[in-house]
Scaffold this motif. Sequence first.
Motif, short mmCIF file in Angstrom:
data_model
loop_
_atom_site.label_atom_id
_atom_site.label_comp_id
_atom_site.label_asym_id
_atom_site.label_seq_id
_atom_site.Cartn_x
_atom_site.Cartn_y
_atom_site.Cartn_z
N PHE A 32 -0.32 -6.34 -8.44
CA PHE A 32 1.00 -5.84 -8.11
C PHE A 32 2.06 -6.89 -8.48
CE2 PHE A 32 4.60 -5.57 -5.15
CZ PHE A 32 5.03 -4.27 -5.41
N SER A 33 3.07 -6.49 -9.26
CA SER A 33 4.22 -7.32 -9.58
C SER A 33 3.79 -8.68 -10.16
CB SER A 33 5.11 -7.48 -8.34
OG SER A 33 6.38 -8.00 -8.68
N GLN A 34 4.09 -9.79 -9.49
CA GLN A 34 3.73 -11.10 -10.03
C GLN A 34 2.21 -11.24 -10.14
OE1 GLN A 34 3.86 -15.21 -8.20
NE2 GLN A 34 5.90 -15.19 -9.14
N GLY A 35 1.48 -10.61 -9.24
CA GLY A 35 0.02 -10.61 -9.35
C GLY A 35 -0.45 -9.90 -10.61
N SER A 36 0.23 -8.81 -10.95
CA SER A 36 -0.09 -8.10 -12.17
C SER A 36 0.23 -8.96 -13.39
CB SER A 36 0.69 -6.79 -12.24
OG SER A 36 0.18 -5.93 -13.23
N ALA A 37 1.30 -9.74 -13.30
CA ALA A 37 1.65 -10.65 -14.39
C ALA A 37 0.52 -11.63 -14.67
CB ALA A 37 2.94 -11.40 -14.06
N THR A 38 -0.04 -12.21 -13.62
CA THR A 38 -1.14 -13.15 -13.77
C THR A 38 -2.39 -12.46 -14.29
OG1 THR A 38 -0.24 -14.51 -11.98
CG2 THR A 38 -2.55 -14.88 -12.57
N ALA A 39 -2.65 -11.26 -13.80
CA ALA A 39 -3.80 -10.49 -14.27
C ALA A 39 -3.65 -10.15 -15.75
CB ALA A 39 -3.95 -9.22 -13.44
N LEU A 40 -2.44 -9.78 -16.18
CA LEU A 40 -2.20 -9.48 -17.59
C LEU A 40 -2.45 -10.71 -18.46
CD1 LEU A 40 1.01 -7.34 -17.13
CD2 LEU A 40 -1.06 -6.56 -18.32
N TRP A 41 -2.01 -11.85 -18.01
CA TRP A 41 -2.25 -13.07 -18.77
C TRP A 41 -3.75 -13.40 -18.83
CZ3 TRP A 41 0.06 -17.43 -21.16
CH2 TRP A 41 1.35 -17.17 -21.64
N SER A 42 -4.47 -13.03 -17.80
CA SER A 42 -5.92 -13.23 -17.83
C SER A 42 -6.57 -12.36 -18.90
CB SER A 42 -6.52 -12.89 -16.45
OG SER A 42 -5.95 -13.69 -15.45
N LEU A 43 -6.00 -11.18 -19.12
CA LEU A 43 -6.48 -10.32 -20.20
C LEU A 43 -6.12 -10.89 -21.57
CD1 LEU A 43 -5.73 -6.57 -19.30
CD2 LEU A 43 -7.95 -7.70 -19.41
N PHE A 44 -4.83 -11.16 -21.76
CA PHE A 44 -4.33 -11.47 -23.10
C PHE A 44 -4.72 -12.87 -23.59
CE2 PHE A 44 -0.86 -8.17 -22.21
CZ PHE A 44 -1.60 -7.17 -22.82
N THR A 45 -5.14 -13.74 -22.70
CA THR A 45 -5.70 -15.03 -23.14
C THR A 45 -7.21 -14.95 -23.34
OG1 THR A 45 -5.99 -15.75 -20.84
CG2 THR A 45 -3.93 -16.39 -21.95
N GLY A 46 -7.82 -13.86 -22.87
CA GLY A 46 -9.27 -13.73 -22.96
C GLY A 46 -10.01 -14.28 -21.75
N ALA B 272 -10.23 -13.20 -18.81
CA ALA B 272 -10.87 -12.15 -18.02
C ALA B 272 -12.09 -11.55 -18.71
CB ALA B 272 -9.86 -11.04 -17.73
N MET B 273 -12.27 -11.87 -20.00
CA MET B 273 -13.32 -11.20 -20.76
C MET B 273 -14.41 -12.14 -21.25
SD MET B 273 -10.27 -9.32 -21.51
CE MET B 273 -9.83 -9.75 -23.16
N MET B 274 -14.56 -13.27 -20.60
CA MET B 274 -15.56 -14.23 -21.04
C MET B 274 -16.98 -13.69 -20.89
SD MET B 274 -13.79 -16.79 -22.11
CE MET B 274 -14.89 -18.21 -22.17
N LYS B 275 -17.17 -12.71 -20.01
CA LYS B 275 -18.49 -12.12 -19.79
C LYS B 275 -18.60 -10.71 -20.36
CE LYS B 275 -20.37 -15.56 -17.61
NZ LYS B 275 -21.54 -16.28 -18.17
N GLY B 276 -17.59 -10.28 -21.15
CA GLY B 276 -17.65 -8.96 -21.77
C GLY B 276 -16.46 -8.09 -21.41
N ASN B 277 -16.48 -6.88 -21.94
CA ASN B 277 -15.38 -5.94 -21.73
C ASN B 277 -15.29 -5.50 -20.28
OD1 ASN B 277 -15.57 -6.14 -24.48
ND2 ASN B 277 -15.54 -3.94 -24.87
N LEU B 278 -14.11 -5.57 -19.71
CA LEU B 278 -13.91 -5.03 -18.38
C LEU B 278 -13.83 -3.51 -18.43
CD1 LEU B 278 -11.24 -7.45 -16.84
CD2 LEU B 278 -13.73 -7.61 -16.76
N GLY B 279 -13.96 -2.89 -17.24
CA GLY B 279 -13.96 -1.43 -17.20
C GLY B 279 -12.59 -0.81 -17.31
N ALA B 280 -11.57 -1.48 -16.75
CA ALA B 280 -10.21 -0.92 -16.76
C ALA B 280 -9.23 -1.96 -16.22
CB ALA B 280 -10.14 0.35 -15.91
#
Length: 283
Positions: free
Chosen positions: A129-143, A145-153
């Motif tokens: 949510f909001s700033q938390g979503s910002a951090t989560a998005l950066w986890s996606l776009f830097t990779g 969040a995906m060090m162990k493979g594709n996330l579900g959603a």
Amino acid sequence: MTYPPPYVFEPAKGETHTHTIILLHGRSSTAEDFARDLFSLNTSRITRNLPFHFPTWKWVFPDAGTRWCTPFKEERSAWFDTFSLDDLRERQDLQVDGLREGIRLVQKIIEEEVGILGGNAEKVILGGFSQGSATALWSLFTGAAMMKGNLGAFVGLSAWMPFAKEAKEVVERPTSSSTMKAENLGNVFADIIGIVPLVSARAMQTCLQIPVYLGHGTDDALISVKNCHELSSIFAAIGAKTETREYVGADREGHWIKAPEQVDDIVGFLTRIFGEARDKGAE
């Protein structure tokens, strides 16, 4: 930075754990407060909240802890510092340290949950949510969040993203393929926070083609719905399947989740992907 432990809501009693959803709270909140506020919202069937619809899911709410917040001139719960509430792009250098630390926390939690789920990253959902979503998005776009493979959603609630202008410049280059756009996006974000790229170009492009839900209030007084449109265009440019929804009349001056409509949409989005929602007619 040492983070507080996350707030964890386990699957319903007697149910086998099948999925984990990781949601990051907004600024000035905490993991537990966000979880309680979120779970107090119901779908159009009264008294039916999100955990009811997904009884086999584990809900993990990371906690940002506290850091100096320039707009308030004090320590507050926040994932990163911001210079201005009116212009989120002003003095973006203040956001860098928190983003670098936050994506590492998200990476660690995801890797733990993927391990618990037998190595199946597609059973892990990320959002915030909001700033938390910002951090989560950066986890996606830097990779991260995906060090162990594709996330579900991915689930973005009243979302915005630091350095969105730089991201748009990357994905709007007309001569770039979607693969190149994803690779360049990861490289630009890695450069901004001073880390090496975390996944290969091909892996980056594949991992970012995940289903995405973005929900935002058109009357949000704090974070303009324009941020939602911006994010939707970035995801579309790299080939993600994006479901974008707008709402009117949410509490907190529009900067919150609109019940029951938005809760219905979140359940519908996740159900279409995972098919795990409990029958709405069940008692």
